[in-house]
Scaffold this active site. Sequence first.
Site, mmCIF file in Angstrom:
data_model
loop_
_atom_site.group_PDB
_atom_site.id
_atom_site.type_symbol
_atom_site.label_atom_id
_atom_site.label_comp_id
_atom_site.label_asym_id
_atom_site.label_seq_id
_atom_site.Cartn_x
_atom_site.Cartn_y
_atom_site.Cartn_z
ATOM 1 N N GLU A 217 1.185 -5.428 10.774
ATOM 2 C CA GLU A 217 0.584 -3.996 11.019
ATOM 3 C C GLU A 217 1.376 -3.237 12.219
ATOM 4 O O GLU A 217 1.310 -3.837 13.360
ATOM 5 C CB GLU A 217 -0.803 -4.045 11.547
ATOM 6 C CG GLU A 217 -1.698 -4.976 10.378
ATOM 7 C CD GLU A 217 -1.699 -4.233 8.866
ATOM 8 O OE1 GLU A 217 -1.527 -2.858 9.043
ATOM 9 O OE2 GLU A 217 -2.545 -4.670 8.025
ATOM 10 N N HIS B 261 3.384 -3.473 6.859
ATOM 11 C CA HIS B 261 2.214 -2.577 6.692
ATOM 12 C C HIS B 261 1.932 -1.607 7.784
ATOM 13 O O HIS B 261 2.534 -1.770 9.250
ATOM 14 C CB HIS B 261 0.856 -3.408 6.629
ATOM 15 C CG HIS B 261 0.773 -3.999 5.173
ATOM 16 N ND1 HIS B 261 0.124 -3.699 4.200
ATOM 17 C CD2 HIS B 261 1.439 -5.253 4.959
ATOM 18 C CE1 HIS B 261 0.223 -4.538 3.184
ATOM 19 N NE2 HIS B 261 1.278 -5.607 3.582
ATOM 20 N N HIS C 31 0.872 -1.067 0.301
ATOM 21 C CA HIS C 31 0.230 0.031 0.034
ATOM 22 C C HIS C 31 1.136 1.021 0.099
ATOM 23 O O HIS C 31 1.672 1.490 1.077
ATOM 24 C CB HIS C 31 -0.972 0.109 1.229
ATOM 25 C CG HIS C 31 -1.797 -1.079 1.147
ATOM 26 N ND1 HIS C 31 -2.145 -2.044 2.321
ATOM 27 C CD2 HIS C 31 -2.680 -1.584 0.178
ATOM 28 C CE1 HIS C 31 -3.114 -3.000 1.757
ATOM 29 N NE2 HIS C 31 -3.371 -2.573 0.550
ATOM 30 N N GLU D 204 1.772 3.604 3.005
ATOM 31 C CA GLU D 204 2.157 3.192 4.402
ATOM 32 C C GLU D 204 3.747 3.364 4.681
ATOM 33 O O GLU D 204 4.251 2.386 3.987
ATOM 34 C CB GLU D 204 1.647 1.622 4.202
ATOM 35 C CG GLU D 204 0.145 1.590 4.528
ATOM 36 C CD GLU D 204 -0.493 0.104 4.526
ATOM 37 O OE1 GLU D 204 0.569 -0.722 4.716
ATOM 38 O OE2 GLU D 204 -1.630 0.046 4.507
#
Length: 329
Positions: A210, A148, A55, A58
């Site tokens: 994450e 991420h 992404h 990020e």
Amino acid sequence: MKDFLHTMLQGQPPQETSGENAELTWQWLADGVLLLEPKVVADDIKHVLMSAGVHGNETAPIEILSRHVNRLLNGEMPLAVRLLVVLGNPDAIRAGVRYQSVDLNRLFHGHHRHYPACSETQRAIELENIVETFFADTSTERFHFDLHTAIRESFHLRFGLLPQKTLASDDFLHGLIGMGLEALVINPIPGGTFSYYTHAALQVQSCTLELGKVRPFGENDLSQFAAADRALECFICGEAFSADMLAPVKVYQVVRELKKLSDDFHFIDVSDNAKNFTCFTQGTLIAQDGDVMYRVERANEWLIFPNAGVKTGLRAGLMLAEADLDALM
């Protein structure tokens, strides 16, 4: 090449697409893809894929990973593994957006066939081919860390999603815990994520990590990522993880996927700003999609990634139950 991220952001390949220093050789394989190999290869060498920027907005993991690459290229850091570094969606990174046409992290493991051709579908195909070649004919341990940051706030600031039900390596588990993860989520549901692809197609030990909150370049407080930064360095250099890096971690199991079946899908007892890992009690009506009701079935379940705005047919959230760390080994 001395600055990996700067080179990628220029949108052109470096003047030299391969090189070496006293410790390693490197090859620029594609836009934002770099292969680094030590000149002296141990019999038990690990094969490690580290990816960020799947992404494009990020940015913190991109900055961290790129800094390690620069240290390797400049001879400031030893390399103990075969290392493939991937900045997943260069066009989106350069534009400062999550993606341009389609979410790249929904397109792997052949899912790109379900979408009209675009830069992201072509990138998914390119990365699958590169990664398959990287892991081909390897018999020692193989790892994939896909880095991420999350869109929404979370009760667990740093957590990982595992596409496999069990882990075959203590080193891999220790590395995940050493990154400062507060929780691990076991999610073997088939999907189009990068980490699911590497595990399901290539039998790599994989994890989507994450590591904090989405921020633009230059606005990241990298001190919040210090544990992940240090753990990545340990993997790259072949250093053992010290006891003080291995804090307790919560483990959850995905028990239900909230699939958006139609445009009628909407959340009921979930606020727009609900944090990841919000807990709901048995009987709570989480969401409704026409005649389909999504209710909490256990005494307690936790919700992550609620997003009613996804396209029809995609996941709008995951419901979790607590699990045991021993179940992973």
